[in-house]
Write a protein that holds these residues in place. Structure first.
Motif, PDB file in Angstrom:
ATOM      1  N   UNK A  93       0.817  -1.197  -0.008  1.00 47.87           N
ATOM      2  CA  UNK A  93      -0.114  -0.045   0.179  1.00 47.87           C
ATOM      3  C   UNK A  93       0.657   1.249   0.145  1.00 47.87           C
ATOM      4  N   UNK A  97       0.746  -0.458   5.544  1.00 48.26           N
ATOM      5  CA  UNK A  97      -0.542  -1.135   6.310  1.00 48.26           C
ATOM      6  C   UNK A  97       0.138  -2.283   7.058  1.00 48.26           C
ATOM      7  N   UNK A  98       0.838  -2.193   8.086  1.00 49.29           N
ATOM      8  CA  UNK A  98       1.486  -3.394   8.789  1.00 49.29           C
ATOM      9  C   UNK A  98       0.581  -3.742   9.940  1.00 49.29           C
ATOM     10  N   UNK A  99       0.305  -4.727  10.422  1.00 46.76           N
ATOM     11  CA  UNK A  99      -0.347  -4.876  11.915  1.00 46.76           C
ATOM     12  C   UNK A  99       0.569  -4.695  13.082  1.00 46.76           C
ATOM     13  N   UNK A 101       0.545  -4.087  16.063  1.00 46.27           N
ATOM     14  CA  UNK A 101       0.488  -4.556  17.508  1.00 46.27           C
ATOM     15  C   UNK A 101       0.911  -5.992  17.588  1.00 46.27           C
ATOM     16  N   UNK A 102       1.204  -6.570  16.390  1.00 45.15           N
ATOM     17  CA  UNK A 102       1.732  -8.034  16.346  1.00 45.15           C
ATOM     18  C   UNK A 102       3.127  -7.980  15.927  1.00 45.15           C
ATOM     19  N   UNK A 106       4.714 -12.670  13.367  1.00 41.40           N
ATOM     20  CA  UNK A 106       3.504 -12.761  13.389  1.00 41.40           C
ATOM     21  C   UNK A 106       2.616 -12.115  12.097  1.00 41.40           C
ATOM     22  N   UNK A 173       5.947  -9.272   3.673  1.00 42.20           N
ATOM     23  CA  UNK A 173       4.800 -10.032   3.877  1.00 42.20           C
ATOM     24  C   UNK A 173       3.927 -10.195   2.793  1.00 42.20           C
ATOM     25  N   UNK A 174       3.988  -9.304   1.513  1.00 42.05           N
ATOM     26  CA  UNK A 174       3.283  -9.407   0.270  1.00 42.05           C
ATOM     27  C   UNK A 174       4.003 -10.674  -0.268  1.00 42.05           C
TER      28      UNK A 174
ATOM     29  N   UNK B 206      -6.304  -4.790  13.809  1.00 46.09           N
ATOM     30  CA  UNK B 206      -5.203  -3.643  13.547  1.00 46.09           C
ATOM     31  C   UNK B 206      -5.439  -3.098  12.137  1.00 46.09           C
ATOM     32  N   UNK B 207      -5.778  -3.938  11.093  1.00 50.59           N
ATOM     33  CA  UNK B 207      -6.057  -3.329   9.952  1.00 50.59           C
ATOM     34  C   UNK B 207      -6.824  -4.337   9.211  1.00 50.59           C
ATOM     35  N   UNK B 214      -4.019  -9.499   2.526  1.00 48.31           N
ATOM     36  CA  UNK B 214      -3.365 -10.699   2.950  1.00 48.31           C
ATOM     37  C   UNK B 214      -3.799 -12.081   3.210  1.00 48.31           C
TER      38      UNK B 214
END
Lengths: 264, 356
Positions: A93, A97-99, A101-102, A106, A173-174, B206-207, B214
């Motif tokens: 993106x 747009x990462x998560x 709090x993980x 993860x 991640x992608x 979170x998103x 994903x």
């Protein structure tokens, strides 16, 4: 054997006569593209030209008003984004747009959902299949982190990483879903000049190492000129030029639309 | 081996509690408090799945408790009671059938959660909160208008089932079931949430856009997560109905949902151990404030000024607890534990138990 021959000849992404209207606004008009395996193509255009809309259409966030999108020969009409990703089209993106709090590990692991192979009951009873799959996922994720030299951040939270590393992680991640097509939406946005050089190296390295077709939106012209073999230019949803970087650089319509009337 | 020491300790504690109850070392009041703690742990940990881990905002959790309570009560009366005619099953089978009855109550509650989870595909936050309140009211009103199960007068007869268990063996059966199901709840939630599958829930929180892109099937995960939460709340409702021996739709109204929410926000969003701790604290606090003497002592500075005012503990309780929530939100908005588990706060605990 036969299927292998077929995948080699089908384009990774084919867009035919794609049109997207939002109310009265035509964001994308009669857009066509064919990306063959192994290509590294660019998509440029001024702000609001409809670049990200094209990406959103490919990844399934919007359903096109008209036209057809085929990922690896499969039409994506009516598929939700997670299904399109499972077909082999991953993306990043414009704003990361990462998560947050993980942990980094993860983040990579959750991106394996498309081939998880177990469901709720397996996760609760911790069946044999669950244990096998989790072990494979964990192994694959840490291998990927190692390849990207992110191993030492495995237990960190992404929000604590430098911006350039976050970009890298998002691309990693992608790639964890083994895509055939990688859509990069302005990967160099917000990076400083040394990070940009690193990004150029990274994209080129990914392109060779992961054997993936890359389609990239980018405003940094040096990134584009350096990386892309083919560039498509759109403005107001219309394709105004396409060709090699050199061709685009000197194309009068591009200079007017994208770079303005003045000299660069 | 050391990693299981907390489990062993908990089992020993539970067995000890059961023996103490059986040999009347602790009286029935303490037993009731212990059972309420168990039910509240089930409610807060299950709501924590939705409001904490998934980051949705639902305020109708008692609706699912209500469904579970009614379904298991009706089944239990059908099978072992005499209210609807002869019992369907021999009384000797009660020990095996009773947990099944509770689980069926949970399954029906899980299905009823579709009323909230399907709208949640497109709505979030405040809008989903309104939907969940509406579902809470819908379920209560529907039950109030079903005359064959007592309507607003409530439904009873479940004690027959408990008596048949006591006929088989004279022991603290309900305490045993509450402990079993509380452990079951925590077991299910911990395993679900720590798997890669369950981490999809956190990813949605979170998103959501990134989760969808994903390859996380967000709609499916939402349905599953709501179903697990509602199902466990349904089991809690079944237990509650059998402890009290009487259910009334109004005991599952918005106030009950709020209780569950208070526990979640007190404990910390997305923290399983926080939800357990806050459920214990909250229940104990409720019990303490039930005592008129303690309330009088707490309010003595105020009552000195207004000698005519005689506060009653039952009323003051519902001033104190919301006040507590106000104070917590002001000074520690992330709750007691934040989104951390006990092992993040006390790393040495990791030696004794795998929290994640």
């Amino acid at each position: 054997m036969q299927t292998q021959v077929q995948t080699e000849t089908t384009p990774v992404l084919e867009i035919r006569k794609l049109t997207q209207r939002f109310g009265g606004l035509t964001a994308v008009n009669d857009f066509n593209v064919r990306l063959m395996p192994g290509e590294l193509t660019g998509l440029i255009g001024p702000n609001g030209a409809g670049k990200t809309t094209v990406f959103n259409l490919v990844s399934g966030f919007y359903q096109p008003t008209e036209g057809e999108i085929l990922v690896d020969g499969v039409p994506t009409a009516g598929l939700r984004p997670h299904k399109v990703t499972a077909l082999g089209a991953a993306r990043t993106f414009q704003n990361i747009r990462l998560w947050n709090d993980m942990t980094v590990l993860d983040n990579i692991r959750v991106a394996q959902h498309y081939q998880l192979g177990y469901g709720f009951f397996h996760s609760v009873v911790r069946s044999k299949r669950y244990k096998e799959r989790e072990a494979e996922i964990a192994k694959e994720a840490s291998e990927l982190l190692e390849v990207f030299d992110l191993q030492r951040y495995a237990e960190e939270l992404p929000k604590n990483l430098p911006y350039g590393t976050q970009r890298k992680l998002e691309i990693a991640r992608a790639l964890s879903s083994h895509p055939k097509l990688l859509l990069l939406d302005e990967p160099a946005a917000g990076l400083n000049s040394s990070d940009v050089l690193e990004l150029i190296r990274l994209v080129r390295w990914i392109h060779e190492k992961f054997d993936v077709t890359i389609w990239m939106i980018e405003h940094h012209m040096d990134v584009m000129m350096e990386l892309a073999t083919q560039i498509k230019v759109i403005d107001f949803g219309e394709t105004i030029a396409e060709g090699t970087p050199d061709h685009i650089r000197n194309h009068p319509a591009v200079i007017t639309a994208y770079l303005g009337d003045d000299n660069i | 081996m050391k990693k299981y020491s907390l489990n062993v300790l908990l089992v020993l504690f539970a067995v000890g509690l059961l023996f103490a109850a059986h040999y009347r070392v602790i009286d029935s009041y303490i037993q009731i408090v212990a059972m309420t703690i168990g039910i509240n742990i089930m409610m807060s940990t299950s709501l924590n799945l939705v409001n904490g881990n998934m980051g949705e905002f639902t305020c109708g959790h008692a609706a699912f408790m209500c469904v579970g309570a009614y379904v298991s009560s009706i089944l239990s009366v059908l099978c072992f009671g005499s209210k609807f005619g002869d019992p369907l099953l021999p009384a000797a089978s009660v020990v095996l059938v009773f947990p099944l009855i509770l689980l069926i109550g949970g399954v029906v509650a899980a299905v009823s959660s579709l009323l909230v989870s399907v709208p949640s595909f497109k709505t979030r936050d405040d809008y989903l909160a309104i939907i969940s309140i509406a579902v809470n009211y819908m379920i209560i009103s529907a039950l109030e208008n079903m005359d064959f199960i007592g309507g607003s007068r409530g439904f009873q007869g479940m004690k027959d089932t408990v008596w048949s268990m006591i006929d088989i063996f004279d022991g603290p059966w309900m305490l045993f079931w509450v402990i079993t199901f509380t452990f079951f709840t925590i077991w299910v939630i911990r395993r679900f949430i720590s798997s890669t599958y369950g981490k999809g829930v956190n990813a949605i929180c979170q998103d959501e856009v990134a989760a969808e892109i994903m390859s996380v099937n967000t709609n499916k995960i939402k349905i599953i997560n709501f179903m697990v939460a509602a199902g466990l709340a349904g089991c809690a409702g079944g237990l509650y109905a059998h402890i009290i021996g009487y259910v009334n739709p109004q005991s599952f109204n918005i106030l009950k949902s709020t209780e569950a929410m208070v526990m979640v926000y007190l404990g910390g969003m997305g923290s399983l151990s926080g939800a357990v701790i806050s459920a214990i604290l909250f229940t104990c606090l409720l019990e303490v404030l039930r005592s008129q003497a303690i309330v009088d002592a707490l309010l003595s500075p105020v009552t000195l000024m207004f000698p005519d005012w005689e506060p009653s503990a039952g009323v003051i309780k519902w001033v104190m607890i919301p006040l507590l929530l106000v104070i917590v939100m002001q000074f520690r908005p992330e709750g007691i534990m934040g989104n951390r588990e006990l092992s993040d706060v006390f790393p040495w605990l990791k030696k004794f138990y795998r929290f994640k």
